[in-house]
Structures are given as structure tokens and as C-alpha cells.
Design a protein around this motif. Structure first.
Motif, PDB file in Angstrom:
ATOM      1  N   GLU A  45      36.044  43.613  52.397  1.00  0.00           N
ATOM      2  CA  GLU A  45      36.928  43.749  51.233  1.00  0.00           C
ATOM      3  C   GLU A  45      36.654  45.093  50.581  1.00  0.00           C
ATOM      4  OE1 GLU A  45      39.250  41.679  50.011  1.00  0.00           O
ATOM      5  OE2 GLU A  45      38.843  40.003  51.353  1.00  0.00           O
ATOM      6  N   GLY A  46      37.709  45.712  50.081  1.00  0.00           N
ATOM      7  CA  GLY A  46      37.541  46.934  49.302  1.00  0.00           C
ATOM      8  C   GLY A  46      37.880  48.179  50.086  1.00  0.00           C
ATOM      9  N   ARG A 157      32.169  42.450  42.372  1.00  0.00           N
ATOM     10  CA  ARG A 157      33.458  42.255  41.696  1.00  0.00           C
ATOM     11  C   ARG A 157      33.308  42.818  40.288  1.00  0.00           C
ATOM     12  NH1 ARG A 157      38.758  41.046  42.083  1.00  0.00           N
ATOM     13  NH2 ARG A 157      38.425  39.304  43.459  1.00  0.00           N
ATOM     14  N   ARG A 158      34.269  43.623  39.874  1.00  0.00           N
ATOM     15  CA  ARG A 158      34.320  44.059  38.486  1.00  0.00           C
ATOM     16  C   ARG A 158      35.334  43.163  37.786  1.00  0.00           C
ATOM     17  NH1 ARG A 158      34.024  50.161  37.234  1.00  0.00           N
ATOM     18  NH2 ARG A 158      31.881  49.655  37.759  1.00  0.00           N
ATOM     19  N   SER A 161      39.328  43.548  36.676  1.00  0.00           N
ATOM     20  CA  SER A 161      39.935  44.626  37.459  1.00  0.00           C
ATOM     21  C   SER A 161      40.188  44.126  38.877  1.00  0.00           C
ATOM     22  CB  SER A 161      39.005  45.851  37.490  1.00  0.00           C
ATOM     23  OG  SER A 161      37.951  45.652  38.414  1.00  0.00           O
ATOM     24  N   ASP A 162      40.798  44.991  39.674  1.00  0.00           N
ATOM     25  CA  ASP A 162      41.031  44.661  41.081  1.00  0.00           C
ATOM     26  C   ASP A 162      39.839  45.046  41.956  1.00  0.00           C
ATOM     27  OD1 ASP A 162      43.558  43.728  40.499  1.00  0.00           O
ATOM     28  OD2 ASP A 162      44.541  45.634  40.946  1.00  0.00           O
ATOM     29  N   ARG A 163      38.804  45.581  41.358  1.00  0.00           N
ATOM     30  CA  ARG A 163      37.673  46.073  42.143  1.00  0.00           C
ATOM     31  C   ARG A 163      36.913  44.921  42.792  1.00  0.00           C
ATOM     32  NH1 ARG A 163      33.120  50.542  40.628  1.00  0.00           N
ATOM     33  NH2 ARG A 163      32.306  50.663  42.733  1.00  0.00           N
ATOM     34  N   LEU A 164      36.888  44.956  44.114  1.00  0.00           N
ATOM     35  CA  LEU A 164      36.161  43.984  44.914  1.00  0.00           C
ATOM     36  C   LEU A 164      35.624  44.703  46.137  1.00  0.00           C
ATOM     37  CD1 LEU A 164      35.315  41.081  45.690  1.00  0.00           C
ATOM     38  CD2 LEU A 164      37.560  40.825  46.756  1.00  0.00           C
TER      39      LEU A 164
END
Length: 186
Positions: A45-46, A157-158, A161-164
Motif C-alpha cells: 500500500e502507498g 496510517r495518518r 488523511s489518505d496516507r497509508l
């Protein structure tokens, strides 16, 4: 009859002792079985340009009773080490970042401590105050590590936000041990 009773008593003692271990201790013990081994990873992911098209290797390099150090190599970059410390049935995750001369990066020692003993297969680390002080935007970070007999994942994961970010390692396939990370002696 005494032998049977003695055997049952010993078995129940072993079972009770195993049940008394916290999730954090069982997690730590499972991870320590990998000490000295290296594994290649892949991003699950990411989209992180820093990691794109680079060989990812984790080396469970240093283990003692309370601390496990896992250098994480990204191509030729040997700056990252995950440091897991077990204390009072909680595990702390810190990110130790170094320059190639071994000196600490200005962004280092961020991470968090599990809020409970977790499980034998998952530990969760919400960002701590030190992380907020170093990287204010990372105050909403939550890291978690999963482990079982065949795999290890490091995740970020943040929240909000979409941060993964997830990197997966197959623990059934070791790779050659890399040279020491920056700041370490072999």
C-alpha cells in the motif's frame, strides 16, 4: 497414579505459564525467532517515491531481552532502523535515522508506544509527544506491525488523511545479510 498426577500438574503449570504471557511478550518472542535473518520486502500500500523501484530489505539484526533493532534498507540507503523496546507489557516503536557517517538525522527517534499489551500477532503504536515535537504533522500517525510464522508487515496510517503505507516481508524466504546500517559497526 502419582506419575499421572505429577504429569497433569506439570502440564497445567506449563499451560498456566503460557497463558500468563501478555500479547506484547508473545509478539516479542515471535519476532526474536527471526533474529539474525534478513528478508526482502514489497510495498503493498502507498505510493512513496523514496521506495519506488528499490530493493527493500529488513534485517532483524540485534535482539536482547528488552530491545530488538531492525535495520530497514531502501536500495543503497542504510539510514533507517526500527527499534522495538519491551517494557511493562507494552512495546515502544522508534525510528532511528542516521546519516552515512553514523550521525543522527535531525528527524529521528519518532514513533510511539502501544496503549495496551496488544496481541501476539499485532502491535499498534500511536504517535507520541516526541513525534509531535519533531514532526507536528505526524501527530496523527499510527504505526502497526503484524507478525506470524510466515509474514511481517510494517504499516503507517495518518489519521484524517489518505496516507497509508504497508511493506510486506515473507518470513519463509531469507535473503543474504546486508552490511551494517549507517552508524553501526559489523
Amino acid at each position: 497414579m502419582k506419575r499421572i498426577l505429577f504429569g497433569l500438574l506439570m502440564l497445567s503449570t506449563v499451560l498456566l505459564t503460557a497463558q500468563e504471557k501478555s500479547g506484547a511478550v508473545l509478539f516479542f518472542e515471535t519476532l526474536k525467532k527471526q533474529c539474525g535473518k534478513s528478508f526482502e520486502g514489497e510495498i503493498k500500500e502507498g505510493n512513496n517515491d523514496t521506495f519506488k523501484d528499490k530493493k527493500l530489505v529488513m534485517h532483524v539484526r540485534n535482539c536482547d531481552e528488552k530491545t530488538i533493532r531492525i535495520p530497514f534498507f531502501v536500495g543503497e540507503d542504510k539510514s533507517r532502523t526500527w527499534v522495538l523496546t519491551l517494557e511493562n507489557n507494552r512495546i515502544q516503536l522508534k525510528h532511528d535515522h542516521r546519516h552515512d557517517d553514523g550521525s543522527e538525522d535531525k528527524i529521528t527517534q519518532y514513533g510511539g508506544t502501544s496503549t495496551n499489551s496488544g496481541s501476539a500477532s499485532v502491535q499498534i503504536f500511536p504517535a507520541d509527544q516526541e513525534t509531535f515535537n519533531i514532526i507536528p504533522a505526524a501527530a496523527a500517525n499510527v504505526w502497526w506491525i503484524t507478525i506470524n510464522e510466515t509474514s511481517f508487515t510494517y504499516n503507517l496510517r495518518r489519521i484524517g488523511s489518505d496516507r497509508l503505507f504497508t511493506v510486506y516481508f515473507d518470513l519463509t524466504k531469507t535473503v543474504p545479510t546486508p552490511a551494517a546500517p549507517w552508524g553501526w559497526k559489523d
